[in-house]
Design a protein around this motif. Structure first.
Motif, PDB file in Angstrom:
ATOM      1  N   GLU A   1      20.213  23.989 -39.588  1.00 23.42           N
ATOM      2  CA  GLU A   1      20.965  23.361 -38.491  1.00 23.42           C
ATOM      3  C   GLU A   1      21.146  21.868 -38.744  1.00 23.42           C
ATOM      4  N   LEU A   2      20.070  21.229 -39.189  1.00 22.24           N
ATOM      5  CA  LEU A   2      20.103  19.787 -39.410  1.00 22.24           C
ATOM      6  C   LEU A   2      21.065  19.430 -40.547  1.00 22.24           C
ATOM      7  N   SER A   3      21.000  20.174 -41.638  1.00 21.67           N
ATOM      8  CA  SER A   3      21.873  19.911 -42.791  1.00 21.67           C
ATOM      9  C   SER A   3      23.334  20.188 -42.466  1.00 21.67           C
ATOM     10  N   THR A   4      23.569  21.185 -41.630  1.00 20.84           N
ATOM     11  CA  THR A   4      24.947  21.516 -41.250  1.00 20.84           C
ATOM     12  C   THR A   4      25.560  20.415 -40.395  1.00 20.84           C
ATOM     13  N   LYS A   5      24.779  19.906 -39.461  1.00 21.23           N
ATOM     14  CA  LYS A   5      25.295  18.863 -38.577  1.00 21.23           C
ATOM     15  C   LYS A   5      25.376  17.512 -39.281  1.00 21.23           C
ATOM     16  N   PHE A   6      24.433  17.259 -40.199  1.00 16.40           N
ATOM     17  CA  PHE A   6      24.397  15.970 -40.900  1.00 16.40           C
ATOM     18  C   PHE A   6      24.333  16.212 -42.414  1.00 16.40           C
TER      19      PHE A   6
ATOM     20  N   LEU B   1      15.375  14.852 -45.136  1.00 18.92           N
ATOM     21  CA  LEU B   1      14.981  16.134 -44.550  1.00 18.92           C
ATOM     22  C   LEU B   1      13.465  16.270 -44.500  1.00 18.92           C
ATOM     23  N   LYS B   2      12.808  15.720 -45.528  1.00 21.12           N
ATOM     24  CA  LYS B   2      11.350  15.757 -45.551  1.00 21.12           C
ATOM     25  C   LYS B   2      10.789  14.968 -44.362  1.00 21.12           C
ATOM     26  N   TYR B   3      11.319  13.775 -44.140  1.00 17.47           N
ATOM     27  CA  TYR B   3      10.894  12.967 -42.994  1.00 17.47           C
ATOM     28  C   TYR B   3      11.117  13.722 -41.692  1.00 17.47           C
ATOM     29  N   CYS B   4      12.276  14.370 -41.591  1.00 14.97           N
ATOM     30  CA  CYS B   4      12.620  15.092 -40.366  1.00 14.97           C
ATOM     31  C   CYS B   4      11.645  16.232 -40.102  1.00 14.97           C
ATOM     32  N   CYS B   5      11.211  16.897 -41.157  1.00 14.73           N
ATOM     33  CA  CYS B   5      10.229  17.973 -41.006  1.00 14.73           C
ATOM     34  C   CYS B   5       8.918  17.421 -40.460  1.00 14.73           C
ATOM     35  N   TYR B   6       8.471  16.295 -40.992  1.00 13.87           N
ATOM     36  CA  TYR B   6       7.218  15.701 -40.527  1.00 13.87           C
ATOM     37  C   TYR B   6       7.325  15.277 -39.060  1.00 13.87           C
ATOM     38  N   LEU B   7       8.474  14.735 -38.683  1.00 15.63           N
ATOM     39  CA  LEU B   7       8.681  14.327 -37.292  1.00 15.63           C
ATOM     40  C   LEU B   7       8.773  15.535 -36.371  1.00 15.63           C
ATOM     41  N   LYS B   8       9.379  16.600 -36.859  1.00 20.23           N
ATOM     42  CA  LYS B   8       9.467  17.848 -36.093  1.00 20.23           C
ATOM     43  C   LYS B   8       8.073  18.386 -35.799  1.00 20.23           C
ATOM     44  N   MET B   9       7.140  18.153 -36.722  1.00 23.94           N
ATOM     45  CA  MET B   9       5.756  18.592 -36.544  1.00 23.94           C
ATOM     46  C   MET B   9       4.965  17.643 -35.648  1.00 23.94           C
ATOM     47  N   ASN B  10       5.629  16.627 -35.121  1.00 20.72           N
ATOM     48  CA  ASN B  10       4.975  15.624 -34.266  1.00 20.72           C
ATOM     49  C   ASN B  10       3.962  14.769 -35.015  1.00 20.72           C
ATOM     50  N   MET B  11       4.184  14.585 -36.312  1.00 21.52           N
ATOM     51  CA  MET B  11       3.308  13.684 -37.060  1.00 21.52           C
ATOM     52  C   MET B  11       3.560  12.241 -36.616  1.00 21.52           C
ATOM     53  N   SER B  12       2.489  11.477 -36.523  1.00 21.85           N
ATOM     54  CA  SER B  12       2.621  10.065 -36.178  1.00 21.85           C
ATOM     55  C   SER B  12       3.060   9.283 -37.412  1.00 21.85           C
ATOM     56  N   ASN B  13       3.450   8.017 -37.206  1.00 17.40           N
ATOM     57  CA  ASN B  13       3.810   7.155 -38.332  1.00 17.40           C
ATOM     58  C   ASN B  13       2.654   7.040 -39.325  1.00 17.40           C
ATOM     59  N   GLU B  14       1.430   6.991 -38.789  1.00 14.39           N
ATOM     60  CA  GLU B  14       0.258   6.867 -39.651  1.00 14.39           C
ATOM     61  C   GLU B  14       0.065   8.124 -40.493  1.00 14.39           C
TER      62      GLU B  14
ATOM     63  N   ARG C   1      12.315  11.150 -32.775  1.00 17.43           N
ATOM     64  CA  ARG C   1      11.380  12.268 -32.745  1.00 17.43           C
ATOM     65  C   ARG C   1      11.785  13.292 -31.675  1.00 17.43           C
ATOM     66  N   ASN C   2      12.103  12.803 -30.485  1.00 18.19           N
ATOM     67  CA  ASN C   2      12.527  13.696 -29.407  1.00 18.19           C
ATOM     68  C   ASN C   2      13.847  14.392 -29.743  1.00 18.19           C
ATOM     69  N   TYR C   3      14.733  13.668 -30.390  1.00 17.14           N
ATOM     70  CA  TYR C   3      16.037  14.248 -30.763  1.00 17.14           C
ATOM     71  C   TYR C   3      15.852  15.416 -31.730  1.00 17.14           C
ATOM     72  N   LEU C   4      14.964  15.248 -32.690  1.00 16.64           N
ATOM     73  CA  LEU C   4      14.739  16.314 -33.673  1.00 16.64           C
ATOM     74  C   LEU C   4      14.103  17.548 -33.055  1.00 16.64           C
ATOM     75  N   GLN C   5      13.385  17.359 -31.945  1.00 16.83           N
ATOM     76  CA  GLN C   5      12.776  18.515 -31.284  1.00 16.83           C
ATOM     77  C   GLN C   5      13.818  19.435 -30.660  1.00 16.83           C
ATOM     78  N   THR C   6      15.042  18.938 -30.492  1.00 20.72           N
ATOM     79  CA  THR C   6      16.101  19.773 -29.888  1.00 20.72           C
ATOM     80  C   THR C   6      16.690  20.765 -30.874  1.00 20.72           C
ATOM     81  N   PHE C   7      16.407  20.586 -32.158  1.00 19.40           N
ATOM     82  CA  PHE C   7      16.956  21.505 -33.159  1.00 19.40           C
ATOM     83  C   PHE C   7      16.042  22.718 -33.309  1.00 19.40           C
ATOM     84  N   ALA C   8      16.679  23.877 -33.436  1.00 22.64           N
ATOM     85  CA  ALA C   8      15.971  25.149 -33.700  1.00 22.64           C
ATOM     86  C   ALA C   8      14.963  25.460 -32.612  1.00 22.64           C
ATOM     87  N   ASN C   9      15.288  25.136 -31.368  1.00 24.81           N
ATOM     88  CA  ASN C   9      14.388  25.459 -30.251  1.00 24.81           C
ATOM     89  C   ASN C   9      14.931  26.659 -29.484  1.00 24.81           C
TER      90      ASN C   9
END
Length: 283
Positions: free
Chosen positions: A216-221, A229-242, A275-283
């Motif tokens: 979904e993410l690759s299709t839209k962007f 995409l790797k960063y987006c996966c980590y953010l989707k998992m709710n990983m913190s910056n640290e 982070r919140n925006y990415l949570q809307t994908f594939a939900n």
């Protein structure tokens, strides 16, 4: 005054551990924490209030799990066990309930506990009560594997970094030939640390849990790179910056810069949280 928040039950046989756990979960503020130090209290509280999650940090977590199952044959509340050294090898999992594990020291010191708890809670909230228990167990097991893989990868990279720094400290006290050999070892460590196979393995686990997210993410962007995409996966998992900084071996400024560039590529407004925006994908 009654609260409408859902409850998380935290049990430990030491007050110091309880305090450390609660402090680590300060940003999980939409839930109420209930604490207990005795097995009987944990069993009774679990039966009476049905918490959304139970976090255990006892010298013998296995005993607590057995007690919960003994006094409630229909027990289905997910459990997160914070393990002490060497306990992982002795903890026996049960197929009828979902038990997540994390090393206590690692979760507290590196601020990973909050991230993992929020990931588990999100999974619980997304699973509808009408779904068969087997569906929840399968989904939870997939997420547990992904979280465990991420933590283990993070730990391995941290060890490699320590070895690399120790080798560098030896440079000044050795001759040229030895320096060359040490440099060769450091370069091998760098290559191992950045091995693409780590990402491929992570991606495999991630797509089992979130099968349509990357598509979904690759299709839209379509402008997003593999690194994006790797960063987006980590953010989707709710990983913190640290968390992201540690697993990628970069500094905090690099993490913030990349998140800023991602927002620009996705044409998000300043007030929109990536982070919140990415949570809307594939939900």
């Amino acid at each position: 005054m009654m609260t409408t928040h859902e409850n998380i039950l935290i049990g430990s046989d030491t007050s110091a551990s309880l305090a450390a756990i609660i402090k680590s979960l300060q940003d999980v503020n939409q839930y109420s924490f209930i604490t207990a130090t005795r097995v009987s209290d944990i069993v009774q509280i679990a039966k009476s209030i049905q918490p959304i999650l139970i976090i255990l940090s006892f010298r013998d977590n296995q005993h607590i799990i057995k007690s919960l199952l003994t006094y409630n044959k229909d027990f289905s509340i997910p459990i997160l066990c914070l393990l002490q050294k060497n306990e992982r090898h002795h903890l026996q999992m049960c197929d009828t309930i979902v038990v997540f594990t994390q090393m206590f020291e690692y979760g507290i010191q590196y601020n990973n506990l909050s991230t993992n708890v929020q990931g588990i809670l999100k999974l619980v909230q997304k699973t509808k009560p009408s779904q068969a228990p087997k569906t929840f167990v399968q989904s939870a097991m997939q997420t547990k594997n992904l979280t465990r893989f991420t933590l283990e990868l993070d730990q391995k990279k941290a060890v490699l970094d320590k070895i690399k720094e120790r080798i560098k400290q030896l440079y000044d006290g050795v001759d040229a030939a030895t320096k060359t050999k040490l440099m060769s070892i450091v370069n091998t460590i760098k290559m191992t640390r950045n091995d693409r196979k780590h990402w491929d393995d992570f991606k495999h686990y991630f797509e089992n849990v979130n099968p349509s997210f990357l598509k979904e993410l690759s299709t839209k962007f379509p402008c997003l790179t593999a690194k994006d995409l790797k960063y987006c996966c980590y953010l989707k998992m709710n990983m913190s910056n640290e968390d992201i900084r540690l697993i990628l071996g970069i500094n905090q400024e690099s993490v913030r810069t990349h998140k800023y560039r991602l927002k620009k590529k996705m044409v998000l407004q300043k007030h929109q949280d990536l982070r919140n925006y990415l949570q809307t994908f594939a939900n």
